[in-house]
Design a protein around this motif. Sequence first.
Motif, PDB file in Angstrom:
ATOM      1  N   GLU A 218      22.252 120.749 -28.054  1.00 56.34           N
ATOM      2  CA  GLU A 218      23.322 120.794 -29.063  1.00 56.34           C
ATOM      3  C   GLU A 218      23.287 119.451 -29.783  1.00 56.34           C
ATOM      4  O   GLU A 218      22.860 118.438 -29.214  1.00 56.34           O
ATOM      5  CB  GLU A 218      24.704 121.012 -28.411  1.00 56.34           C
ATOM      6  N   ARG A 250      16.886 125.574 -27.189  1.00 52.37           N
ATOM      7  CA  ARG A 250      17.327 126.195 -25.939  1.00 52.37           C
ATOM      8  C   ARG A 250      16.271 127.185 -25.479  1.00 52.37           C
ATOM      9  O   ARG A 250      15.800 128.001 -26.283  1.00 52.37           O
ATOM     10  CB  ARG A 250      18.658 126.948 -26.127  1.00 52.37           C
ATOM     11  N   GLU A 252      16.024 130.051 -24.390  1.00 42.50           N
ATOM     12  CA  GLU A 252      16.766 131.303 -24.236  1.00 42.50           C
ATOM     13  C   GLU A 252      15.903 132.334 -23.514  1.00 42.50           C
ATOM     14  O   GLU A 252      14.732 132.509 -23.838  1.00 42.50           O
ATOM     15  CB  GLU A 252      17.160 131.862 -25.612  1.00 42.50           C
ATOM     16  N   MET A 262      17.506 132.127 -31.261  1.00 46.00           N
ATOM     17  CA  MET A 262      16.187 131.517 -31.339  1.00 46.00           C
ATOM     18  C   MET A 262      16.042 130.429 -30.276  1.00 46.00           C
ATOM     19  O   MET A 262      17.029 130.004 -29.690  1.00 46.00           O
ATOM     20  CB  MET A 262      15.999 130.873 -32.722  1.00 46.00           C
ATOM     21  N   GLU A 269      27.512 120.890 -36.913  1.00 48.96           N
ATOM     22  CA  GLU A 269      28.615 120.612 -35.987  1.00 48.96           C
ATOM     23  C   GLU A 269      29.488 119.484 -36.521  1.00 48.96           C
ATOM     24  O   GLU A 269      29.007 118.531 -37.143  1.00 48.96           O
ATOM     25  CB  GLU A 269      28.080 120.227 -34.610  1.00 48.96           C
ATOM     26  N   GLU A 332      29.071 136.509 -32.032  1.00 54.06           N
ATOM     27  CA  GLU A 332      29.461 135.122 -32.334  1.00 54.06           C
ATOM     28  C   GLU A 332      28.655 134.522 -33.482  1.00 54.06           C
ATOM     29  O   GLU A 332      27.426 134.561 -33.472  1.00 54.06           O
ATOM     30  CB  GLU A 332      29.250 134.263 -31.079  1.00 54.06           C
ATOM     31  N   LEU A 333      29.400 133.962 -34.434  1.00 54.12           N
ATOM     32  CA  LEU A 333      28.769 133.250 -35.544  1.00 54.12           C
ATOM     33  C   LEU A 333      29.068 131.755 -35.427  1.00 54.12           C
ATOM     34  O   LEU A 333      28.214 130.914 -35.683  1.00 54.12           O
ATOM     35  CB  LEU A 333      29.322 133.817 -36.866  1.00 54.12           C
ATOM     36  N   GLU A 372      36.115 120.553 -31.858  1.00 51.31           N
ATOM     37  CA  GLU A 372      34.772 120.759 -32.403  1.00 51.31           C
ATOM     38  C   GLU A 372      34.675 122.063 -33.176  1.00 51.31           C
ATOM     39  O   GLU A 372      35.204 123.080 -32.737  1.00 51.31           O
ATOM     40  CB  GLU A 372      33.786 120.797 -31.234  1.00 51.31           C
TER      41      GLU A 372
HETATM   42  N1  GAP Z   1      28.320 122.078 -29.359  1.00 43.81           N
HETATM   43  C1  GAP Z   1      28.831 123.347 -28.981  1.00 43.81           C
HETATM   44  C2  GAP Z   1      27.826 124.387 -28.921  1.00 43.81           C
HETATM   45  O1  GAP Z   1      26.639 124.142 -29.007  1.00 43.81           O
HETATM   46  P1  GAP Z   1      27.519 126.976 -28.700  1.00 43.81           P
HETATM   47  O2  GAP Z   1      28.536 128.069 -28.785  1.00 43.81           O
HETATM   48  O3  GAP Z   1      26.580 126.957 -27.555  1.00 43.81           O
HETATM   49  O4  GAP Z   1      28.350 125.625 -28.785  1.00 43.81           O
HETATM   50  C3  GAP Z   1      27.298 126.850 -31.294  1.00 43.81           C
HETATM   51  O5  GAP Z   1      26.676 126.993 -30.046  1.00 43.81           O
HETATM   52  C4  GAP Z   1      26.678 127.755 -32.335  1.00 43.81           C
HETATM   53  O6  GAP Z   1      25.263 127.534 -32.394  1.00 43.81           O
HETATM   54  C5  GAP Z   1      26.835 129.245 -32.034  1.00 43.81           C
HETATM   55  O7  GAP Z   1      28.072 129.738 -32.486  1.00 43.81           O
HETATM   56  C6  GAP Z   1      25.669 129.837 -32.802  1.00 43.81           C
HETATM   57  O8  GAP Z   1      26.011 130.034 -34.161  1.00 43.81           O
HETATM   58  C7  GAP Z   1      24.610 128.756 -32.715  1.00 43.81           C
HETATM   59  N2  GAP Z   1      23.621 129.067 -31.663  1.00 43.81           N
HETATM   60  C8  GAP Z   1      23.735 128.850 -30.331  1.00 43.81           C
HETATM   61  N3  GAP Z   1      22.622 129.250 -29.686  1.00 43.81           N
HETATM   62  C9  GAP Z   1      21.786 129.736 -30.638  1.00 43.81           C
HETATM   63  C10 GAP Z   1      20.468 130.283 -30.613  1.00 43.81           C
HETATM   64  N4  GAP Z   1      19.775 130.389 -29.478  1.00 43.81           N
HETATM   65  N5  GAP Z   1      19.910 130.679 -31.785  1.00 43.81           N
HETATM   66  C11 GAP Z   1      20.582 130.547 -32.956  1.00 43.81           C
HETATM   67  N6  GAP Z   1      21.817 130.022 -33.038  1.00 43.81           N
HETATM   68  C12 GAP Z   1      22.413 129.616 -31.904  1.00 43.81           C
END
Ligand code: GAP
Length: 517
Positions: A218, A250, A252, A262, A269, A332-333, A372
């Motif tokens: 993040e 990440r 994933e 992705m 942020e 979630e967006l 945040e």
């Molecule tokens: N700093 C807080 C944080 O990272 P999160 O909910 O894990 O919180 C925030 O991530 C946003 O990042 C999500 O709402 C999403 O839009 C985006 N996000 C998280 N993981 C993602 C991924 N693997 N691919 C694309 N977007 C991602």
Amino acid sequence: MANQDDLFKKITSHCKEYGFIFQSSEIYDGLAATYDYGPYGILLKNNIKDYWWKSMVQMHENIVGIDAAIFMHPTTWKASGHVDAFNDPMLDNKDSKKRYRADVLIEEYMDKIEAKINKEITKAKKRFGDAFDEEQFRATNPRVLANTEKKDNIAARLAKAMTDGDMDDLKAQIEEYGIVCPASGSRNWTDVRQFNLMFSTQLGAVAGEEGKLYLRPETAQGIFVNFLNVQKSSRQKLPFGIAQIGKAFRNEIVARQFIFRMREFEQMEMQFFIKPGTQMKWYEYWKESRLKWHKAIGHESENLRFHDHDNLAHYADAAVDIQFNFPFGFKELEGIHSRTDFDLASHQEHSGKKLQYFDPETKESYIPYVLETSIGCDRMFLATISHAYTQEMVPDSKGGEAERTVLKIHPALAPIKCAVLPLVKNKPELTEKARKIFDSVKAYFDCQYDEKDAIGRRYRRQDAIGTPYCITVDFETLEDDTVTIRERDSLAQERIPISKIAEIVKERTDMAALFVG
Ligand code: GAP
């Protein structure tokens, strides 16, 4: 559902065909869950970032920006809790050898129950027509009630298992619901184990654990560790915010649905530093403010909703998602998190450096709380393009109708603002004039010149990439220095002087309009 799947496939192939998004390393059969942005994709993505940045930094005197490095001192991730707690529960199917996230398998099972509920509602809507009252139907139809209760119970049990880190119960749920592997169709599952999502790499010549670096999962931590540097150098008083746009990584396990999830993605942020005790006031403020941002570009209320987190992340005392109605349902967006003083307090403890704010009003020093807002730029891109993608019938030149595919992207975000088109190609007096016009306006916005193919086909090409205005140079232009300007959505055409093109297109595509009024 089949129609929505179909729509999603059409959107992904449109993105490739028109140069928005390509699979990364496609010539080597691609790399899963990594994507490259093409010529129009990068313009749209930059405009989305610009819209976010301006709304945060330009529109708030008390929000400033930074651009921190992707690599950070490894202790950062110990302090943030990511080394110990940034895990996903995963299990393998022994027959297909495929790996899945246990919570995602259960969520997909819940999506199927929701699809059953929606099917009942669609059927009833058809049956009752205008007299249909959805709220009443949901509250009284026995099948809808039973499925809603079933889904709510599963959601509550899933949330508890996730909060408690109860891997055995996640496995038990998968078995109880009879969830099968989408690839092999079997129920031959391994136990559920925790899997850390951070990618690691090795620093220069330092061997072993000491040289281990993480790719940031993040962007937020780059803001936390710079909190005092920024506060002092920009002489900000609480409340104030720090905004950042940058890549995050990440590992994933379930990486699919195109650019929705992705392994390498971009986050936008903003950490808002506040006085402890005021977090709920700011939580409400940022919820409203962020929803307004989404709606300003035409995303309707019915396609956006708040979803309170069922299980809170290790750092939060309140958290909500803004969900968007993607072609595969509400997901979630953006996240809005009240992070308390978790991060700053932990960095203070791990670094031994004071991360406190001296409050000139109360003459006290304290660690601020943090509110945040965090949105994935790629997810916002997907929301924008899914919302914009339209297939519709429009009048053709022969008095009939023709189908067109058009991206109805808000003009301020559209990759190309205007195209300059000579009516025909083989008349040098028209092409030369059109080129001259193009050269005179291209400095003001992203603009395209196109003379290939019949004018109707060129309009379609511009529709397909979402260009809000087409300027056509015809024989009348040679006589009176006027052109037609065609508006993408209404197809309305008006005649304007060449000398006004830049001013008119600039005014109608100006991002400032999203912030005023
Ligand atoms: N700093 C807080 C944080 O990272 P999160 O909910 O894990 O919180 C925030 O991530 C946003 O990042 C999500 O709402 C999403 O839009 C985006 N996000 C998280 N993981 C993602 C991924 N693997 N691919 C694309 N977007 C991602």
